[in-house]
Each structure stands twice: as structure tokens, then as C-alpha cells.
Design a protein around this motif. Sequence first.
Motif, short mmCIF file in Angstrom:
data_model
loop_
_atom_site.label_atom_id
_atom_site.label_comp_id
_atom_site.label_asym_id
_atom_site.label_seq_id
_atom_site.Cartn_x
_atom_site.Cartn_y
_atom_site.Cartn_z
N GLY A 190 0.61 -1.11 -0.18
CA GLY A 190 0.00 -0.04 0.31
C GLY A 190 0.32 1.37 0.13
O GLY A 190 0.45 2.04 -0.13
N THR A 191 1.82 1.44 1.09
CA THR A 191 3.12 2.63 1.04
C THR A 191 3.63 2.27 -0.53
O THR A 191 3.45 3.29 -1.18
CB THR A 191 3.62 2.40 2.25
OG1 THR A 191 3.30 2.02 3.45
CG2 THR A 191 4.46 3.53 2.52
N LEU A 192 3.57 1.40 -1.11
CA LEU A 192 4.20 1.65 -2.72
C LEU A 192 3.67 2.29 -3.86
O LEU A 192 3.86 3.54 -4.47
CB LEU A 192 5.02 0.27 -3.04
CG LEU A 192 5.60 0.31 -4.11
CD1 LEU A 192 7.52 0.29 -3.95
CD2 LEU A 192 5.81 -1.18 -5.21
N ARG B 247 2.65 7.20 -6.65
CA ARG B 247 1.62 8.79 -6.92
C ARG B 247 1.85 9.84 -6.87
O ARG B 247 2.05 10.79 -7.07
CB ARG B 247 0.21 8.17 -6.61
CG ARG B 247 -1.03 7.24 -6.87
CD ARG B 247 -1.31 6.46 -6.49
NE ARG B 247 -1.77 5.83 -7.43
CZ ARG B 247 -1.67 4.97 -7.43
NH1 ARG B 247 -0.66 4.18 -7.49
NH2 ARG B 247 -3.04 4.21 -7.90
N ARG B 248 2.79 9.60 -5.57
CA ARG B 248 3.72 11.10 -4.47
C ARG B 248 4.54 11.46 -5.69
O ARG B 248 4.86 12.57 -6.52
CB ARG B 248 4.57 10.45 -3.55
CG ARG B 248 3.34 10.88 -2.16
CD ARG B 248 4.47 10.29 -1.13
NE ARG B 248 3.53 10.36 0.52
CZ ARG B 248 4.51 9.86 1.28
NH1 ARG B 248 5.46 10.30 1.39
NH2 ARG B 248 3.96 9.79 1.90
N GLY B 249 4.96 10.41 -6.56
CA GLY B 249 6.23 10.37 -7.69
C GLY B 249 5.82 11.42 -9.18
O GLY B 249 5.83 12.33 -9.56
N LEU B 250 4.57 10.83 -9.34
CA LEU B 250 3.13 10.89 -10.43
C LEU B 250 3.33 13.14 -9.62
O LEU B 250 3.19 13.65 -11.71
CB LEU B 250 2.57 10.56 -10.81
CG LEU B 250 2.83 9.40 -11.39
CD1 LEU B 250 1.09 8.05 -10.99
CD2 LEU B 250 4.19 8.65 -12.39
N ALA B 251 3.01 13.28 -9.22
CA ALA B 251 2.82 14.84 -8.40
C ALA B 251 3.87 15.18 -9.00
O ALA B 251 3.82 16.47 -9.08
CB ALA B 251 2.51 14.69 -7.04
N LEU B 252 5.19 14.78 -8.69
CA LEU B 252 6.31 15.63 -8.43
C LEU B 252 6.33 15.67 -10.38
O LEU B 252 6.98 16.96 -10.49
CB LEU B 252 7.46 14.95 -8.01
CG LEU B 252 7.97 14.98 -6.58
CD1 LEU B 252 8.98 14.19 -6.20
CD2 LEU B 252 8.51 16.60 -5.70
N ARG B 253 6.33 14.30 -10.90
CA ARG B 253 6.56 14.33 -12.20
C ARG B 253 5.60 15.31 -13.23
O ARG B 253 6.15 15.99 -13.87
CB ARG B 253 6.44 13.19 -12.78
CG ARG B 253 7.77 12.81 -12.02
CD ARG B 253 8.15 10.64 -12.02
NE ARG B 253 9.23 10.68 -11.22
CZ ARG B 253 10.03 9.62 -12.18
NH1 ARG B 253 9.89 9.82 -13.50
NH2 ARG B 253 10.80 8.99 -11.68
N TYR B 254 4.39 15.30 -13.36
CA TYR B 254 3.38 15.82 -13.68
C TYR B 254 2.73 17.16 -13.30
O TYR B 254 1.70 17.94 -13.82
CB TYR B 254 2.72 14.59 -14.12
CG TYR B 254 3.59 13.49 -14.44
CD1 TYR B 254 3.98 12.99 -16.35
CD2 TYR B 254 3.36 12.48 -13.94
CE1 TYR B 254 4.70 12.17 -16.94
CE2 TYR B 254 4.77 11.25 -14.40
CZ TYR B 254 5.15 11.05 -15.50
OH TYR B 254 5.96 10.35 -16.38
N GLY B 255 2.48 17.00 -11.58
CA GLY B 255 1.25 17.70 -11.65
C GLY B 255 -0.16 17.17 -11.30
O GLY B 255 -0.11 16.48 -11.79
#
Length: 533
Positions: A127-129, A134-142
Motif C-alpha cells: 500500500g505504501t509503495l 503517486r507522490r512521484g507522479l505529483a512531482l513529475r506531472y503535477g
Amino acid sequence: MPTLLTRRLALLAEEKHRAVLAGGLRGIERETLRVDRAGHLAHTPHPVAMGSALTHPQITTDYAEALLEFITPAEKDIADTVAKLDGIHRYAYSKLGDELLWSQSMPCQLPPEDEIEIAWYGTSNLGTLKHVYRRGLALRYGKAMQCIAGIHYNYSLDERLWRVLAENEVSGKRLTPRSFQSEAYLATIRNFRRYSWVLMYLFGASPVLSSGFLRGRPHKLETLSDDTLYLPYATSLRMSDLGYQNDAQSGLSPHENCLDSYVAALTKAVNQPYEPYAKLGTKRDGEWIQLSTNVLQIENEYYSTIRPKRVIQTGERPIQALCARGVQYIEVRCMDVDPFEPVGISVAAGRFLDAFLLFCALEESPTITPEQGAVYTENFARTVKEGRRPGLTLRHGDSEVPLPVWGAELLERIRPVAALLDALRGDSVHADAIAAQAAKLADPELTPSAKVLAALRANGKSFAAFGLAQSEKHAAYFRSHPPTAEEAAYFDNLAAISLAEQAEMEAAPQSNFDDYVAAYRASNLCQSRQDCD
């Protein structure tokens, strides 16, 4: 002179092969935002009454906590698939309270980025993974870009069909049945690349978006009203360069001339550092902010209009599954949510997709050069941004051809495929679907994108108001058709099982999360078996 398509159609029309043509499966994944009665993004957690977003097989979340994803079981007939999707919607509405499901592909009016909650999947390592990814997606794409919704159409043919074709065709190299099947699906994908522009013209339904969606990004959109931007002849801004994209992926073009090439490209991308991501690192103040600093955190981050797929086993990654057991089905990812259909897609659209994809599977499909790939990409881009523009042409061989002319020619080539499917059923549903699409080529005002613009112009020109009105209309439909007692019991049971499974995962001993991520990243290597021609 018979073509490969006509020979294959004649072969499959034989009585002894009808059973294999009737096989194969269809599944749909529909994404939709939960919104409040004002049409604003819901800030409530994923409804626990629906079950666990981590472990539920049919009701989960995609990027945001409010971005639901409904996944149907695979069915042989698309009408059954859509009926199952309808059932999921009706059950979901019985658990939504006052909230609505957003009717559009492009998001509702979104709050500031820091107020868009990323989906949460509990405290287990898995679940944490999923959350950190998705945190990474926020950084990369907004975060705004991650709130776009679509329809994913999963399509397979009976594995016996590929064996029938293999046994009746002479190949220059000896292939195992598994290799023949994988190469045939890759050939299907290449034809999809050639012709998928027609899907965007016929089914694109996102010519407008909320003015706040772009978050200040430069654009060449026109103003329709104070809160709405658009392009007058666009079919699908969702699939344009205003949608899901970033610079890191711009150079990533895994070609589908053979499976090993595709797998190798994705394997490289999930292992190749990308300097802007490296500067961010994987942690901030001791908290994970992305799974890696590579071009892709995981292979599913690669955004494509179509993907070769294989059902994965527990603990397995998509690359590993493809490498070990070959292609099992394809996932079409470019379909917009149809805002005029309560479940986001019609049975008739599915019938057309079935005929179109079978055509792509049976038609001759040479390998694609980089130059040809660039042409196919350009044709797609022209169609999504200006597909209804009078006089629009696309590159076809060495010439420019009017889109409606080439589209009509393409439908004529698909028509015998539809006829074969109808002969199998004893009706005309596929031919009827072809006829409905031919009408759109003759009259652009019949396309979903034109109908969206017409509806907006007739009602204040506001995307937000149109989206909310359609959402309310669909909600009224679903709430007036609640699940039966049997359906409710079925989904209640799935929800209970999924919650128990998540609780069990969280109660089990967990390894250190850093070690868990390291092991996960190390699992993406795949040994190539053969060279592409």
C-alpha cells in the motif's frame, strides 16, 4: 489477388473455426472523479463501504483519493461487459451519499495542488509503495494532470484463433505458438498506431476544459467563457499535448516491431536515471517522495495509447509477465469518457471497437520505421486538436488525404470484418455500428466533440456547468435503478473480503520499506530472448 485480410477472413468464416472467432474477452476500466453537489472535487476519503482500494478487484482508485476506477470482469460479449459496468456504477451510487461521479474526461474545477489528496492504500509495504509512486507522479506531472479520466478497453482474441492462423500461414522463421501470438498482438498494435486517429475523430469527447486546469502553463487554446477554454475543431484535448505528458518521456518511444524490443525499452527506462529527477532525490526530510529518480518509476508510468498486457501473478511486475509468458491481451487507453453515456461508453462504441481491433489483428502489418512512426504520431496529433476542421488532411503514404475521405475508405475495409462478426451472431449490430460511424464522417456535427460544444453553447458556455448537469443526470439514472438485493449482497461481500485482505496484509510482519523498495526495483530486469528483425 487475395490480401492477407481477405484470406484470414475466409479462413475464420469456415464452420469449423467459428468457435475460435466467438472466443476472446472484453473488459473495461472506467475512471471517474467523485465530486460534491457543486461540482467541486470531493475531499472525503474513499468510501469504506465500497471496500479496500488496495485489494478490491472491481472498485479501486487511480491517482487521487477521489479518482475512482471501476474494473469489469472480462466477458465474451461487450454488451455483458457494459452491463457489468452499469452494475458497478449502480452499487457505487448506493454508497456515495450526496456525492456525484464526474461525467467528463477532463477534470472538474480543481482546488490548489496541495489540496488534491493522493490516493491512500493503507500501511502495508504494498500500500505504501502504491502511495509513494503517486507522490512521484505529483512531482513529475503535477496533480491536476493526474485527475484526467478515461476509458480503458481490454481486448483479447481466443488463443486458439492464433493457432489456426499459425497453422495456415507460412512464416520465414519457426515460432512457438506463444511467440506467434505475441508477434500477432504486436502487429495488431502497429496497425492501431496507423489508424487510431479515426477513433479520436469518432469518439473524442473532450474539446473543452476548465480554465484552471492548465495551472498557468502556456497554451494556444481559445476562450469560450470565463471558466472555459477550448479549440473549435478539437476532438480530444485529453489526448493532446495538453494532457498527460512530460519532457522525460518525450524521448521514450518503445516501438512494437517485436516484443523483446518493447520490453527492452521499458526495462531501460525504469533503470535509466533522469537528471531533473535525480536532483529531487527519492526522499525529502526522511519521507519518500518518489520510488526512483529514473525516467520511469515503474513501467506503468509510460503513457501510451495502447499497451501489450499479460495478467500478472502475485509479486510479479508487468515487464516480467510479458517476458516470461508473452502477450495475452491489449489495452486501448485513448478512449475519452462519453459524457452522454451514464457509464462513459456505449455498447455500440464497443461493437465498433471490436470490429476495428479485429481488423487491426487480421490486416497486414509491416514493421514501423521511426519516420513512419513520426507520421502516425502527427496524424493522431492533428486529429485530436483539429479533427473537425473543414479541409483537414492527414499524411497517407506520400500524399495528404482529407480526413473524411481516408476515414470512409478505412470503414469500408473494416466492413467485411463487421459482417463476419454479425454472421457469427445472426444479427447486424457490428454493421450498424459501422454505419453510425460513417454518418459522423459525413457530418462532423454528429461527433461527440461537436455535441459537447453544441451543448455548452446552448447552456452558458461553461464546462463546469455542463459537466455538473450531465453528472446530475447520470446520478438520477443510477439512483432510480438501485442494485437488486442479489447485486448488493455480491458487492457487499467483495467489499468485506477486500477489507479483510488489507487488514491481514497490514497485520503481517513488514520488512523495512527501504529494503522493500530496493527489492522491487531490482525485480524489473528481463532477459531478452531474441533479436528483432
